[in-house]
Design an enzyme around this catalytic site. Structure first.
Site, PDB file in Angstrom:
ATOM      1  N   HIS A   1       0.842  -1.204   0.000  1.00 52.60           N
ATOM      2  CA  HIS A   1       0.000   0.000   0.000  1.00 52.60           C
ATOM      3  C   HIS A   1       0.881   1.260   0.000  1.00 52.60           C
ATOM      4  O   HIS A   1       0.852   2.053   0.949  1.00 52.60           O
ATOM      5  CB  HIS A   1      -0.915  -0.015   1.227  1.00 52.60           C
ATOM      6  CG  HIS A   1      -2.372   0.091   0.885  1.00 52.60           C
ATOM      7  ND1 HIS A   1      -3.036  -0.876   0.149  1.00 52.60           N
ATOM      8  CD2 HIS A   1      -3.303   1.040   1.171  1.00 52.60           C
ATOM      9  CE1 HIS A   1      -4.309  -0.530   0.011  1.00 52.60           C
ATOM     10  NE2 HIS A   1      -4.493   0.630   0.620  1.00 52.60           N
TER      11      HIS A   1
ATOM     12  N   ASP B   1      -3.485   7.152  -1.438  1.00 52.59           N
ATOM     13  CA  ASP B   1      -4.735   6.835  -2.122  1.00 52.59           C
ATOM     14  C   ASP B   1      -4.389   6.355  -3.524  1.00 52.59           C
ATOM     15  O   ASP B   1      -3.290   6.610  -4.028  1.00 52.59           O
ATOM     16  CB  ASP B   1      -5.653   8.060  -2.183  1.00 52.59           C
ATOM     17  CG  ASP B   1      -7.083   7.695  -2.586  1.00 52.59           C
ATOM     18  OD1 ASP B   1      -7.482   6.526  -2.386  1.00 52.59           O
ATOM     19  OD2 ASP B   1      -7.793   8.565  -3.116  1.00 52.59           O
TER      20      ASP B   1
ATOM     21  N   ASN C   1      -4.186   3.163  -4.439  1.00 49.84           N
ATOM     22  CA  ASN C   1      -3.428   1.904  -4.450  1.00 49.84           C
ATOM     23  C   ASN C   1      -4.122   0.820  -5.268  1.00 49.84           C
ATOM     24  O   ASN C   1      -3.471   0.108  -6.041  1.00 49.84           O
ATOM     25  CB  ASN C   1      -3.207   1.417  -3.016  1.00 49.84           C
ATOM     26  CG  ASN C   1      -2.283   2.312  -2.232  1.00 49.84           C
ATOM     27  OD1 ASN C   1      -1.080   2.298  -2.406  1.00 49.84           O
ATOM     28  ND2 ASN C   1      -2.854   3.124  -1.339  1.00 49.84           N
ATOM     29  N   GLY C   2      -5.439   0.680  -5.098  1.00 50.29           N
ATOM     30  CA  GLY C   2      -6.155  -0.369  -5.819  1.00 50.29           C
ATOM     31  C   GLY C   2      -6.089  -0.162  -7.317  1.00 50.29           C
ATOM     32  O   GLY C   2      -5.791  -1.097  -8.078  1.00 50.29           O
ATOM     33  N   ARG C   3      -6.379   1.061  -7.770  1.00 48.61           N
ATOM     34  CA  ARG C   3      -6.375   1.329  -9.205  1.00 48.61           C
ATOM     35  C   ARG C   3      -4.975   1.224  -9.789  1.00 48.61           C
ATOM     36  O   ARG C   3      -4.785   0.691 -10.880  1.00 48.61           O
ATOM     37  CB  ARG C   3      -6.980   2.715  -9.464  1.00 48.61           C
ATOM     38  CG  ARG C   3      -8.510   2.752  -9.344  1.00 48.61           C
ATOM     39  CD  ARG C   3      -9.049   4.161  -9.229  1.00 48.61           C
ATOM     40  NE  ARG C   3      -8.775   4.719  -7.901  1.00 48.61           N
ATOM     41  CZ  ARG C   3      -8.843   6.002  -7.601  1.00 48.61           C
ATOM     42  NH1 ARG C   3      -9.122   6.890  -8.558  1.00 48.61           N
ATOM     43  NH2 ARG C   3      -8.610   6.417  -6.387  1.00 48.61           N
ATOM     44  N   THR C   4      -3.971   1.722  -9.055  1.00 49.64           N
ATOM     45  CA  THR C   4      -2.600   1.592  -9.539  1.00 49.64           C
ATOM     46  C   THR C   4      -2.182   0.130  -9.574  1.00 49.64           C
ATOM     47  O   THR C   4      -1.526  -0.327 -10.524  1.00 49.64           O
ATOM     48  CB  THR C   4      -1.637   2.390  -8.650  1.00 49.64           C
ATOM     49  OG1 THR C   4      -2.062   3.767  -8.605  1.00 49.64           O
ATOM     50  CG2 THR C   4      -0.214   2.335  -9.187  1.00 49.64           C
ATOM     51  N   GLY C   5      -2.558  -0.630  -8.546  1.00 48.06           N
ATOM     52  CA  GLY C   5      -2.192  -2.044  -8.496  1.00 48.06           C
ATOM     53  C   GLY C   5      -2.822  -2.851  -9.609  1.00 48.06           C
ATOM     54  O   GLY C   5      -2.204  -3.780 -10.145  1.00 48.06           O
ATOM     55  N   ARG C   6      -4.048  -2.513  -9.997  1.00 51.83           N
ATOM     56  CA  ARG C   6      -4.676  -3.231 -11.103  1.00 51.83           C
ATOM     57  C   ARG C   6      -4.128  -2.766 -12.447  1.00 51.83           C
ATOM     58  O   ARG C   6      -4.057  -3.552 -13.399  1.00 51.83           O
ATOM     59  CB  ARG C   6      -6.195  -3.092 -11.013  1.00 51.83           C
ATOM     60  CG  ARG C   6      -6.772  -3.916  -9.841  1.00 51.83           C
ATOM     61  CD  ARG C   6      -8.285  -3.862  -9.778  1.00 51.83           C
ATOM     62  NE  ARG C   6      -8.791  -2.567  -9.340  1.00 51.83           N
ATOM     63  CZ  ARG C   6      -8.942  -2.201  -8.073  1.00 51.83           C
ATOM     64  NH1 ARG C   6      -8.582  -3.019  -7.091  1.00 51.83           N
ATOM     65  NH2 ARG C   6      -9.425  -1.020  -7.758  1.00 51.83           N
TER      66      ARG C   6
END
Length: 405
Positions: free
Chosen positions: A231, A235, A237-242
């Site tokens: 993480h 903010d 993190n989810g979108r960047t990780g996908r």
């Protein structure tokens, strides 16, 4: 940086390590004082300490390994099928992935709002955030030649460009957690590693991601789960990780032409996706690999449906349009199929004419019932295909179902 060996004493791949935890002290900021002259006392909490994984060999169960290979093959097959027509479908699939990834974070917007936001038309904050996610995904694919900390920082910089409070393109310098409270990590379901650990953990992550001996989809799933565990940002993190998953699929050659909307597959079971991330942190690889593999298979099925829908729409247009074959109205059909909300300037650029010369073919398409026109305050007129927008919205609706028929 040190790490346990990737092999156990018998020469077999070692079990995947679980998180450990370390004590931290939470000191509330002064603006949260209970009353003048009084402050909330410091409290303790435990933050995650992810293991280094650069020299570890992930070994899912045989059944899961086989499923991951099947999913990678299906992604490659679909990508190859669209190779000859990539200009028509790559932009639509890219935006579908951006919208689906954003929806996992409860950021929802219609296709019309998203495409309009890209033209600068004010349609709401969510649509603007999804449009930013589209730009981040495009950056991820452009940077796929090398998976590095620099490329990940660039993805985040593009994604969060309009939100400077989240330090776009920089590792966080504060605690972050997943929970119901925003003022304290107390009671959080997950508290990410202390920010002093991020740089080393991210260098370790990209080293792992670059290892070619790990099967591509397994590597993408593990890299994604490790990224979400670290993480590294306040903010996004989810979108960047996908987006990183898309970058890795391109980097490993699983996809070459399109961003298959894997996030749309994850939407079918968001709770299961989050549970898989938790299982990963406890040392169980299978659930996250299964989640990404099954999401990939669902995404291919759903994307095929979308492509078929747009093909049918274009075929109906061809039977409806009566303009001369040398009219730019025909050239605009392909443009509208991939960009169903468009301005005159954008349409002219796509067709390769001066802007004044694009208005007659646009009017021809309006008269044929293929496009609708609307004048937007301060921006001018734009044109849209409600049929293509409806097909993209139907794709998003199917993504939320457990079964795609």
């Amino acid at each position: 940086m040190t790490s346990p060996s990737r092999m156990d004493p018998q020469g077999e791949p070692a079990p995947w390590p679980a998180l450990t935890w370390e004590e931290q002290t939470w000191i509330p900021s002064s603006d949260r004082a209970l009353r003048p002259g009084a402050r909330t006392p410091p409290t303790s909490y435990r933050s995650a300490v992810p293991p280094f994984i650069h020299d570890r060999l992930p070994r899912p169960s045989p059944r899961v390994t086989e499923l991951a290979a099947e999913a990678a093959n299906e992604l490659s097959r679909f990508d190859a099928e669209l190779g000859a027509r990539v200009s028509g479908f790559a932009p639509v699939l890219l935006r579908s992935e951006a919208a689906s990834s954003s929806q996992i974070e409860d950021l929802t917007a219609s296709a019309r709002a998203i495409f309009s936001a890209e033209l600068g038309i004010a349609t709401g904050q969510n649509a603007e955030l999804v449009a930013a996610n589209t730009r981040a995904l495009r950056a991820a694919l452009e940077l796929a030649e090398s998976i590095s900390t620099a490329s990940i920082l660039q993805m985040h910089a593009v994604l969060m460009a309009s939100q400077p409070r989240h330090t776009p393109g920089s590792w966080r310098q504060e605690a972050v957690w997943i929970g119901t409270r925003s003022d304290s990590p107390q009671g959080a379901t997950f508290i990410a590693p202390h920010h002093s650990r991020i740089r080393d953990l991210m260098e370790d992550l990209v080293t792992f991601a670059s290892r070619g001996e790990v099967p591509a989809l397994v590597s993408a799933a593990v890299t994604h789960a490790q990224f979400e565990t670290i993480h590294p940002f306040t903010d996004g993190n989810g979108r960047t990780g996908r987006a990183l998953v898309q970058s890795m699929l391109r980097h490993r050659g699983v996809t070459r032409n399109v961003a298959v909307p894997v996030s749309a597959g994850l939407l079918a079971d968001v709770n299961g996706y989050h549970a898989a991330l938790t299982a990963y942190r406890e040392g169980d690889l299978d659930p996250i690999v299964v989640a990404v593999a099954e999401a990939s298979l669902r995404a291919v099925s759903n994307a095929r449906h979308l492509v078929d829908d747009i093909d049918r729409i274009k075929a109906a247009w061809s039977s409806t349009l009566t303009a001369r074959r040398d009219s730019n109205a025909w050239a605009l059909l392909d443009v509208i199929a991939r960009q169903p909300v468009i301005s005159a300037a954008a349409a002219a650029q796509e067709v390769g004419v001066q802007t004044p010369n694009i208005y007659p073919p646009l009017r021809t398409l309006v008269d044929a019932g293929i496009l609708k026109s609307k004048r937007e305050h301060r921006i001018g007129p734009f044109w849209r295909s409600d049929e293509v927008l409806a097909a993209i919205d139907a794709f998003a609706e199917r993504a939320g179902r457990r079964e795609i028929t």
